[in-house]
Design a protein around this motif. Structure first.
Motif, PDB file in Angstrom:
ATOM      1  N   HIS A 101       9.132 -89.275  18.174  1.00 60.24           N
ATOM      2  CA  HIS A 101       8.786 -89.165  16.750  1.00 60.24           C
ATOM      3  C   HIS A 101       8.877 -87.703  16.296  1.00 60.24           C
ATOM      4  O   HIS A 101       9.397 -87.412  15.206  1.00 60.24           O
ATOM      5  CB  HIS A 101       7.379 -89.703  16.503  1.00 60.24           C
ATOM      6  N   GLY A 102       8.375 -86.804  17.134  1.00 55.54           N
ATOM      7  CA  GLY A 102       8.429 -85.381  16.789  1.00 55.54           C
ATOM      8  C   GLY A 102       9.854 -84.881  16.642  1.00 55.54           C
ATOM      9  O   GLY A 102      10.155 -84.065  15.760  1.00 55.54           O
ATOM     10  N   TYR A 103      10.750 -85.360  17.508  1.00 55.03           N
ATOM     11  CA  TYR A 103      12.158 -84.955  17.413  1.00 55.03           C
ATOM     12  C   TYR A 103      12.788 -85.452  16.120  1.00 55.03           C
ATOM     13  O   TYR A 103      13.525 -84.724  15.442  1.00 55.03           O
ATOM     14  CB  TYR A 103      12.928 -85.481  18.618  1.00 55.03           C
ATOM     15  N   ARG A 104      12.481 -86.739  15.771  1.00 56.46           N
ATOM     16  CA  ARG A 104      13.009 -87.272  14.499  1.00 56.46           C
ATOM     17  C   ARG A 104      12.481 -86.453  13.323  1.00 56.46           C
ATOM     18  O   ARG A 104      13.224 -86.168  12.380  1.00 56.46           O
ATOM     19  CB  ARG A 104      12.630 -88.752  14.347  1.00 56.46           C
ATOM     20  N   ARG A 105      11.229 -86.062  13.397  1.00 57.19           N
ATOM     21  CA  ARG A 105      10.633 -85.248  12.332  1.00 57.19           C
ATOM     22  C   ARG A 105      11.341 -83.896  12.251  1.00 57.19           C
ATOM     23  O   ARG A 105      11.611 -83.388  11.156  1.00 57.19           O
ATOM     24  CB  ARG A 105       9.140 -85.057  12.623  1.00 57.19           C
ATOM     25  N   PHE A 106      11.646 -83.314  13.386  1.00 58.34           N
ATOM     26  CA  PHE A 106      12.356 -82.029  13.428  1.00 58.34           C
ATOM     27  C   PHE A 106      13.736 -82.190  12.781  1.00 58.34           C
ATOM     28  O   PHE A 106      14.149 -81.372  11.943  1.00 58.34           O
ATOM     29  CB  PHE A 106      12.488 -81.577  14.883  1.00 58.34           C
ATOM     30  N   LEU A 107      14.458 -83.239  13.166  1.00 62.86           N
ATOM     31  CA  LEU A 107      15.790 -83.473  12.595  1.00 62.86           C
ATOM     32  C   LEU A 107      15.721 -83.648  11.081  1.00 62.86           C
ATOM     33  O   LEU A 107      16.538 -83.087  10.342  1.00 62.86           O
ATOM     34  CB  LEU A 107      16.422 -84.722  13.216  1.00 62.86           C
ATOM     35  N   GLU A 108      14.737 -84.414  10.621  1.00 60.67           N
ATOM     36  CA  GLU A 108      14.608 -84.664   9.185  1.00 60.67           C
ATOM     37  C   GLU A 108      14.248 -83.387   8.434  1.00 60.67           C
ATOM     38  O   GLU A 108      14.734 -83.157   7.318  1.00 60.67           O
ATOM     39  CB  GLU A 108      13.542 -85.745   8.951  1.00 60.67           C
ATOM     40  N   THR A 109      13.406 -82.545   9.033  1.00 61.81           N
ATOM     41  CA  THR A 109      13.028 -81.281   8.401  1.00 61.81           C
ATOM     42  C   THR A 109      14.240 -80.380   8.236  1.00 61.81           C
ATOM     43  O   THR A 109      14.467 -79.788   7.167  1.00 61.81           O
ATOM     44  CB  THR A 109      11.955 -80.566   9.246  1.00 61.81           C
ATOM     45  N   VAL A 110      15.053 -80.280   9.310  1.00 61.98           N
ATOM     46  CA  VAL A 110      16.255 -79.444   9.248  1.00 61.98           C
ATOM     47  C   VAL A 110      17.268 -80.040   8.270  1.00 61.98           C
ATOM     48  O   VAL A 110      17.887 -79.322   7.475  1.00 61.98           O
ATOM     49  CB  VAL A 110      16.878 -79.293  10.648  1.00 61.98           C
ATOM     50  N   ALA A 111      17.439 -81.354   8.320  1.00 59.51           N
ATOM     51  CA  ALA A 111      18.415 -82.019   7.449  1.00 59.51           C
ATOM     52  C   ALA A 111      18.090 -81.784   5.980  1.00 59.51           C
ATOM     53  O   ALA A 111      18.978 -81.478   5.173  1.00 59.51           O
ATOM     54  CB  ALA A 111      18.436 -83.515   7.755  1.00 59.51           C
ATOM     55  N   LYS A 112      16.822 -81.893   5.629  1.00 60.41           N
ATOM     56  CA  LYS A 112      16.421 -81.679   4.241  1.00 60.41           C
ATOM     57  C   LYS A 112      16.649 -80.227   3.826  1.00 60.41           C
ATOM     58  O   LYS A 112      17.138 -79.948   2.721  1.00 60.41           O
ATOM     59  CB  LYS A 112      14.945 -82.054   4.072  1.00 60.41           C
ATOM     60  N   ALA A 113      16.320 -79.287   4.718  1.00 64.89           N
ATOM     61  CA  ALA A 113      16.452 -77.868   4.383  1.00 64.89           C
ATOM     62  C   ALA A 113      17.905 -77.425   4.314  1.00 64.89           C
ATOM     63  O   ALA A 113      18.259 -76.564   3.494  1.00 64.89           O
ATOM     64  CB  ALA A 113      15.696 -77.019   5.407  1.00 64.89           C
ATOM     65  N   ARG A 114      18.758 -78.014   5.150  1.00 64.12           N
ATOM     66  CA  ARG A 114      20.145 -77.560   5.265  1.00 64.12           C
ATOM     67  C   ARG A 114      21.124 -78.468   4.521  1.00 64.12           C
ATOM     68  O   ARG A 114      22.342 -78.281   4.626  1.00 64.12           O
ATOM     69  CB  ARG A 114      20.553 -77.476   6.735  1.00 64.12           C
ATOM     70  N   ASP A 115      20.604 -79.465   3.806  1.00 63.94           N
ATOM     71  CA  ASP A 115      21.446 -80.394   3.047  1.00 63.94           C
ATOM     72  C   ASP A 115      22.455 -81.074   3.982  1.00 63.94           C
ATOM     73  O   ASP A 115      23.653 -81.133   3.702  1.00 63.94           O
ATOM     74  CB  ASP A 115      22.178 -79.650   1.911  1.00 63.94           C
TER      75      ASP A 115
END
Length: 613
Positions: free
Chosen positions: A479-493
């Motif tokens: 879950h933490g990894y998915r959260r990390f990916l989503e955080t980066v994805a949102k920030a980096r478009d």
């Protein structure tokens, strides 16, 4: 009669006591006044003079850092009264930049003997400032009694490079070797449970393996080759070297030494790495001839970087608008810590203070961290996000390392700058759980008891880890990894799938990360500050460096140590190579101390096993 005798002696004793009391008061007052005068001298210094036609002298001591670490009295006692030397990078950058256009400064002199091990990107950033100084038409001279690789990389930016007659130039290339503890832990009866996502998330491997995994070997080789290519190209350009000549010196050093009968100075000169060998007095006389002599004729006309910077800052007009640079230096931990680590609550408080300060119009986060607590990383990132929502631009500037949790907090910025040699990425997450049941069994210690539920007592390291507990941790990691990916994805478009292809725990150089979309621009701190000011629409502004409150006593102790260092030797000459045994023991001790600091509430960590090369 007897009464008169006793009265006489009583009067004599009373007079004697009054005399002693007066002397005591005089001595105590004198000591107090002397201490007060000493404190005034420490806290107040007259501005030094900057002679016309002087050379600015850079003598970095210890490693280059983003912010000095305060040594407590207890730390000083542990070190035998010795304060480790540190040099703040942005102080040197500011001094060199100001001197470039200052008509009073005629040349730049660099002496590298006390420069300690420093992250490659910091050296590259200072080196770029020196190259820009040279391009202004002013000469740069550099000397070292001997050159380690980092010292030479910095000195090679000069027009003229000198070394001591019995010195050497040590160019070895880059390496990454790690101690692995799986066999040792097995012999001790300690079982280390590792939970992770990402085949390149190698931080846990030293506890579970006896050698480097193929995935880590591949990633490390690519990383080192990319960094060394940058160093090699810089050396070739600055010294106008034939590539094959430099490669021969690095890859076949014994042959280069043999060709000169073991003379290391001649080998370096033949390879084009230095211009000449000189003793200290010859160096001084050369600078007197090139720059000009001081008033007494004993030295060359000069001004030290600290003195010059004090004059520059004191004479610079104050501005109403500020760009605040906040430093995240060290491992990220939960709670408050302002010195040797990044406390999530401490840095979040500083960000909030900058957001609420009307004078601060933009914020730059300078990151020099391999990560740490996932919880604390998110606390920091959220405060940056709130700052942007409040209308203040936020720009991230990567120093030597901004990886894993260091990259997580950088995603709170709307623009990310990195040096080509910065280490970043390492987007992944892991957890470690030591099981000590086997070790305790060897000692004859047994654990037994009762519980009201399947997970009650399941995380007691004295007991074997229950499968249900292990599954709970792994689900949290995923879950933490998915959260990390989503955080980066949102920030980096980007999409989470696109981020995953460059994540999996892999470390990238700043140059590679720019091509992959993880970084916006290649550039140093100066470029990041300028970008933040531009986003805020500022033409005139002042750069400020807020930090957690340091009490008057701490400030006084800092001044005290700084004042005594040149006199009493209260510093470590970090440029001198440590013994091999000290390197090994010191490294193990440092690793152990870092592990003891880990305090994430969920025991989930975004930490990179990537040294500041």
């Amino acid at each position: 009669m007897v009464k008169r005798i006793f009265a006489f002696f009583g009067a004599v004793l009373a007079g004697f006591w009054r005399t002693i009391d007066v002397l005591r008061r005089v001595v105590l007052n004198a000591v107090f006044l002397l201490l007060l005068a000493f404190v005034v001298v420490l806290l107040w210094r007259a501005l030094p003079a900057v002679p016309d036609g002087a050379a600015l002298v850079l003598r970095p001591a210890g490693p280059l850092v983003e912010q000095k670490t305060f040594e407590t009295p207890l730390d000083l006692l542990r070190n035998g009264g010795v304060a480790p030397s540190q040099t703040v990078l942005h102080d040197l950058l500011e001094a060199v930049e100001a001197a470039r256009d200052d008509t009073r400064i005629k040349a730049l002199v660099i002496e590298t003997d006390r420069l300690g091990p420093t992250g490659l990107s910091k050296l590259a950033e200072l080196r770029a400032a020196i190259v820009a100084f040279r391009q202004s038409g002013k000469p740069v001279f550099a000397r070292g009694e001997r050159f380690t690789q980092g010292q030479y990389y910095l000195a090679s930016a000069a027009d003229e490079v000198h070394v001591g007659p019995d010195g050497f130039v040590l160019l070895q290339g880059l390496a990454r070797y790690i101690s692995y503890f799986a066999e040792a832990l097995d012999k001790l009866g300690v079982k280390m449970h590792v939970f992770r996502v990402g085949e390149y998330k190698a931080f846990s491997e030293p506890f579970t393996r006896n050698d480097m995994s193929e995935a880590d070997r591949e990633a490390s080789r690519d990383l080192l080759e990319g960094l060394w290519t940058g160093v090699r190209e810089d050396l070739i350009a600055s010294r106008r070297l034939a590539p094959e000549k430099l490669d021969a010196y690095v890859n076949a050093y014994p042959a280069a030494l043999a060709a000169t009968g073991g003379d290391a100075v001649s080998a370096a000169r033949d390879a084009g790495l230095i211009d000449r060998a000189s003793t200290r007095d010859e160096w001084r006389e050369l600078l007197k001839a090139r720059v000009g002599a001081s008033e007494d004729g004993k030295d060359f006309r000069r001004v030290e970087a600290d003195d010059y910077l004090a004059v520059v800052r004191a004479t610079r007009p104050e501005q109403d608008d500020h760009v605040a640079v906040l430093v995240a230096q060290g491992a990220i931990i939960d709670g408050s810590d302002t010195q040797s680590a990044v406390g999530g609550d401490s840095l979040a408080h500083l960000i909030r203070m900058a957001r609420e300060d009307e004078r601060v119009k933009a914020l730059v986060l300078r990151v020099d961290s391999p990560g740490g607590s996932a919880w604390a990383s998110e606390v920091i990132r959220r405060e940056l996000e709130l700052t942007r929502e409040a209308g203040k631009p936020v720009v991230a500037s990567m120093s030597s390392v901004a990886a894993s949790g260091g990259y997580w907090i950088a995603t709170g910025a709307e623009e990310i700058f990195a040096s080509p040699a910065s280490l970043t990425g390492s987007i992944g997450i892991f957890a470690l759980f030591p099981e000590l049941a086997g070790a305790l069994d060897k000692l004859g210690v047994n654990t037994d008891g009762v519980a009201t539920g399947p997970l009650a007592g399941a995380f007691d390291p004295r007991r074997p880890l229950e499968p249900a507990a292990a599954k709970t941790i792994q689900l949290g990691i995923e879950h933490g990894y998915r959260r990390f990916l989503e955080t980066v994805a949102k920030a980096r478009d980007m999409s989470a799938t696109e981020v995953d292809t460059v994540a999996r725990g892999r470390v990238w150089t700043g140059e590679a990360a720019t091509k992959l979309g993880l970084v916006d621009q290649l550039g140093g701190l100066e470029a990041a500050v300028a970008a933040a000011a531009s986003r805020a629409g500022l033409k005139r502004y002042e750069t400020v460096w807020p930090r957690a409150d340091v009490g008057p006593g701490q400030r006084l102790l800092q001044r005290f140590v700084a004042a005594l260092a040149p006199v009493g030797g209260l510093s470590v000459l970090s440029g001198l190579p440590a013994s091999p045994l000290a390197v090994v023991i010191g490294g193990l001790q440092q690793d152990a101390n870092e592990l003891l600091r880990w305090n994430d509430p969920r025991h989930l960590y975004t930490h990179c096993l990537c040294e500041a090369l």
